[in-house]
Design a protein around this motif. Structure first.
Motif, mmCIF file in Angstrom:
data_model
loop_
_atom_site.group_PDB
_atom_site.id
_atom_site.type_symbol
_atom_site.label_atom_id
_atom_site.label_comp_id
_atom_site.label_asym_id
_atom_site.label_seq_id
_atom_site.Cartn_x
_atom_site.Cartn_y
_atom_site.Cartn_z
ATOM 1 N N SER A 57 0.843 -1.203 0.000
ATOM 2 C CA SER A 57 0.000 0.000 0.000
ATOM 3 C C SER A 57 0.876 1.248 0.000
ATOM 4 O O SER A 57 1.833 1.354 0.766
ATOM 5 N N LEU A 58 0.508 2.198 -0.853
ATOM 6 C CA LEU A 58 1.220 3.479 -0.891
ATOM 7 C C LEU A 58 0.362 4.590 -0.293
ATOM 8 O O LEU A 58 0.690 5.766 -0.412
ATOM 9 N N LYS A 59 -0.758 4.207 0.333
ATOM 10 C CA LYS A 59 -1.691 5.186 0.916
ATOM 11 C C LYS A 59 -2.077 4.719 2.315
ATOM 12 O O LYS A 59 -2.436 3.539 2.487
ATOM 13 N N ALA A 60 -2.100 5.633 3.261
ATOM 14 C CA ALA A 60 -2.447 5.259 4.638
ATOM 15 C C ALA A 60 -3.821 4.595 4.709
ATOM 16 O O ALA A 60 -4.046 3.680 5.508
ATOM 17 N N GLU A 61 -4.750 5.051 3.847
ATOM 18 C CA GLU A 61 -6.128 4.535 3.959
ATOM 19 C C GLU A 61 -6.293 3.140 3.345
ATOM 20 O O GLU A 61 -7.336 2.508 3.525
ATOM 21 N N ILE A 62 -5.307 2.658 2.621
ATOM 22 C CA ILE A 62 -5.376 1.268 2.124
ATOM 23 C C ILE A 62 -4.627 0.402 3.132
ATOM 24 O O ILE A 62 -3.399 0.412 3.210
ATOM 25 N N LYS A 63 -5.416 -0.315 3.937
ATOM 26 C CA LYS A 63 -4.845 -1.013 5.093
ATOM 27 C C LYS A 63 -4.492 -2.457 4.749
ATOM 28 O O LYS A 63 -4.993 -3.016 3.781
ATOM 29 N N ARG A 64 -3.661 -3.056 5.587
ATOM 30 C CA ARG A 64 -3.330 -4.470 5.401
ATOM 31 C C ARG A 64 -4.606 -5.305 5.383
ATOM 32 O O ARG A 64 -5.477 -5.115 6.238
ATOM 33 N N GLY A 65 -4.692 -6.207 4.426
ATOM 34 C CA GLY A 65 -5.875 -7.075 4.330
ATOM 35 C C GLY A 65 -6.976 -6.485 3.463
ATOM 36 O O GLY A 65 -7.924 -7.185 3.109
ATOM 37 N N ASP A 66 -6.871 -5.195 3.102
ATOM 38 C CA ASP A 66 -7.887 -4.596 2.219
ATOM 39 C C ASP A 66 -7.749 -5.165 0.806
ATOM 40 O O ASP A 66 -6.642 -5.478 0.366
ATOM 41 N N LEU A 67 -8.872 -5.240 0.109
ATOM 42 C CA LEU A 67 -8.849 -5.631 -1.301
ATOM 43 C C LEU A 67 -8.950 -4.378 -2.171
ATOM 44 O O LEU A 67 -9.644 -3.415 -1.805
ATOM 45 N N VAL A 68 -8.252 -4.386 -3.280
ATOM 46 C CA VAL A 68 -8.277 -3.249 -4.203
ATOM 47 C C VAL A 68 -8.595 -3.791 -5.595
ATOM 48 O O VAL A 68 -7.919 -4.697 -6.086
ATOM 49 N N VAL A 69 -9.643 -3.244 -6.208
ATOM 50 C CA VAL A 69 -9.990 -3.643 -7.577
ATOM 51 C C VAL A 69 -9.324 -2.624 -8.501
ATOM 52 O O VAL A 69 -9.789 -1.492 -8.651
ATOM 53 N N LEU A 70 -8.219 -3.039 -9.074
ATOM 54 C CA LEU A 70 -7.345 -2.112 -9.805
ATOM 55 C C LEU A 70 -8.057 -1.545 -11.034
ATOM 56 O O LEU A 70 -8.808 -2.257 -11.707
ATOM 57 N N ASP A 71 -7.819 -0.260 -11.310
ATOM 58 C CA ASP A 71 -8.379 0.303 -12.550
ATOM 59 C C ASP A 71 -7.321 0.952 -13.438
ATOM 60 O O ASP A 71 -7.605 1.262 -14.597
ATOM 61 N N GLN A 72 -6.113 1.171 -12.919
ATOM 62 C CA GLN A 72 -5.050 1.774 -13.724
ATOM 63 C C GLN A 72 -3.711 1.177 -13.327
ATOM 64 O O GLN A 72 -3.566 0.686 -12.194
ATOM 65 N N PHE A 73 -2.761 1.229 -14.236
ATOM 66 C CA PHE A 73 -1.394 0.844 -13.851
ATOM 67 C C PHE A 73 -0.383 1.870 -14.336
ATOM 68 O O PHE A 73 -0.643 2.644 -15.271
ATOM 69 N N ILE A 74 0.771 1.877 -13.671
ATOM 70 C CA ILE A 74 1.960 2.591 -14.155
ATOM 71 C C ILE A 74 3.023 1.502 -14.321
ATOM 72 O O ILE A 74 3.300 0.745 -13.382
ATOM 73 N N ASP A 75 3.562 1.397 -15.532
ATOM 74 C CA ASP A 75 4.518 0.319 -15.806
ATOM 75 C C ASP A 75 5.936 0.830 -15.558
ATOM 76 O O ASP A 75 6.462 1.631 -16.330
ATOM 77 N N PHE A 76 6.531 0.378 -14.477
ATOM 78 C CA PHE A 76 7.909 0.775 -14.142
ATOM 79 C C PHE A 76 8.851 -0.421 -14.301
ATOM 80 O O PHE A 76 9.882 -0.498 -13.656
ATOM 81 N N THR A 77 8.458 -1.383 -15.157
ATOM 82 C CA THR A 77 9.348 -2.525 -15.411
ATOM 83 C C THR A 77 10.336 -2.127 -16.505
ATOM 84 O O THR A 77 10.119 -1.171 -17.246
ATOM 85 N N ARG A 78 11.429 -2.870 -16.591
ATOM 86 C CA ARG A 78 12.486 -2.494 -17.542
ATOM 87 C C ARG A 78 13.057 -3.655 -18.342
ATOM 88 O O ARG A 78 13.668 -3.462 -19.360
ATOM 89 N N LEU A 79 12.896 -4.874 -17.842
ATOM 90 C CA LEU A 79 13.716 -5.971 -18.371
ATOM 91 C C LEU A 79 12.933 -7.109 -18.991
ATOM 92 O O LEU A 79 13.504 -8.156 -19.264
ATOM 93 N N ARG A 80 11.631 -6.957 -19.166
ATOM 94 C CA ARG A 80 10.851 -8.131 -19.577
ATOM 95 C C ARG A 80 10.150 -7.898 -20.913
ATOM 96 O O ARG A 80 9.781 -6.760 -21.221
ATOM 97 N N PRO A 81 9.943 -8.962 -21.666
ATOM 98 C CA PRO A 81 9.167 -8.814 -22.902
ATOM 99 C C PRO A 81 7.747 -8.400 -22.561
ATOM 100 O O PRO A 81 7.126 -9.019 -21.683
ATOM 101 N N LEU A 82 7.231 -7.357 -23.188
ATOM 102 C CA LEU A 82 5.880 -6.935 -22.832
ATOM 103 C C LEU A 82 5.001 -6.681 -24.033
ATOM 104 O O LEU A 82 4.080 -5.880 -23.976
ATOM 105 N N THR A 83 5.298 -7.413 -25.120
ATOM 106 C CA THR A 83 4.392 -7.360 -26.267
ATOM 107 C C THR A 83 4.470 -8.670 -27.045
ATOM 108 O O THR A 83 5.497 -9.359 -26.992
ATOM 109 N N PHE A 84 3.371 -8.978 -27.729
ATOM 110 C CA PHE A 84 3.384 -10.095 -28.678
ATOM 111 C C PHE A 84 3.867 -9.614 -30.049
ATOM 112 O O PHE A 84 4.109 -10.406 -30.930
ATOM 113 N N HIS A 85 3.966 -8.292 -30.216
ATOM 114 C CA HIS A 85 4.264 -7.737 -31.541
ATOM 115 C C HIS A 85 5.736 -7.345 -31.629
ATOM 116 O O HIS A 85 6.093 -6.176 -31.458
ATOM 117 N N GLU A 86 6.585 -8.324 -31.876
ATOM 118 C CA GLU A 86 8.013 -8.036 -31.974
ATOM 119 C C GLU A 86 8.369 -7.546 -33.365
ATOM 120 O O GLU A 86 9.455 -7.016 -33.597
#
Ligand code: ADE
Length: 252
Positions: free
Chosen positions: A88-117
């Motif tokens: 959790s990066l927010k005080a109000e999201i507590k341990r054990g809470d569930l979060v239904v994700l609606d957005q992402f920020i992709d901070f990965t660097r080393l992995r294949p992330l497309t089928f379209h090479e």
């Protein structure tokens, strides 16, 4: 209709299928990270895959995300529900809470992330990603969380980092400033590939820790994550079962 479930940390091997049958799959990108387990939940066809392997042997960078998505597609999955532990990066999201994700920020660097090479001549493919999680599946997840009265957050931006190391305090604070609500090491990659493969995908995240931005408690450890996830795992499996039970049964 057939639902693929990708089980993340703490849910590598959930015992939730009726009439389970294991089978090996292969794809043009190699074998998925686990045998597929096919079965039913309340009469609905389901295929289960352990993202990191049944024994959690595969670190996030080396997960065969493309093979996993294509194996589920080849098994006939029309929808994918994913589970993940998140910090959790927010005080109000507590341990054990569930979060239904609606957005992402992709901070990965080393992995294949497309089928379209490679694009076919004059046929570039640039997949829209404005809303990366399927709204219909998200609504079902939110309704199930609400029905059980679980403490949950109907939206959340996840930042996916490369891992397997955790973040520094500087990174954790930066992600907070960027507007991320939770952090993990897998979901952005999976959501991108599911979108490219044309499979509606949504993820229910379990908040297990406060990463390292909170100065009044020690930084996250893997043991903390597993402990909290195991304590609350039945919430996630209950939500999945409720969602799947509400989906259209397969035609025989
Ligand atoms: N998964 C669960 N907690 C995490 C954290 N703090 N950082 C990255 N991935 C996580």
């Amino acid at each position: 209709m057939k639902i693929g479930i990708i089980g993340g940390s703490g849910l590598d091997n959930p015992d939730i299928l009726e009439n389970p049958r294991d089978f090996e799959a292969d794809t043009p990108y190699g074998k998925p990270n686990s045998t597929l387990r096919q079965g039913t939940i309340k009469g609905r066809d389901v295929v289960l895959l352990a993202r990191h392997g049944r024994g959690h042997t595969c670190p996030p960078t080396f997960v065969n995300y493309r093979g996993n998505i294509l194996a589920l597609k080849a098994a006939g999955c029309t929808h994918i529900l994913a589970t993940t532990a998140v910090g959790s990066l927010k005080a109000e999201i507590k341990r054990g809470d569930l979060v239904v994700l609606d957005q992402f920020i992709d901070f990965t660097r080393l992995r294949p992330l497309t089928f379209h090479e490679r694009f076919e001549p004059h046929c570039p493919v640039h997949t829209p990603m404005a809303d990366p999680f399927d709204q219909g599946l998200r609504e079902r997840l939110i309704a199930a969380c609400a029905k059980f009265g679980y403490s949950h957050h109907p939206t959340g931006t996840v930042v996916t980092i490369e891992g397997p190391r955790f973040s520094t305090r500087a990174e954790s604070n930066m992600f907070r400033q960027w507007g991320a609500d939770v952090i993990n090491m897998s979901i952005a990659t999976e959501a991108i590939l599911a979108a490219e493969a044309g499979i509606p995908y949504a993820a229910v995240a379990m908040s297990t820790d406060y990463d390292c931005w909170k100065t009044d408690e020690p930084p996250v450890t893997w043991e903390d994550i597993l402990h909290i996830f195991k304590q609350n795992a039945e919430k996630v499996t209950g939500v999945l079962i409720e969602v799947i039970a509400g989906m259209e049964a397969s035609k025989a």
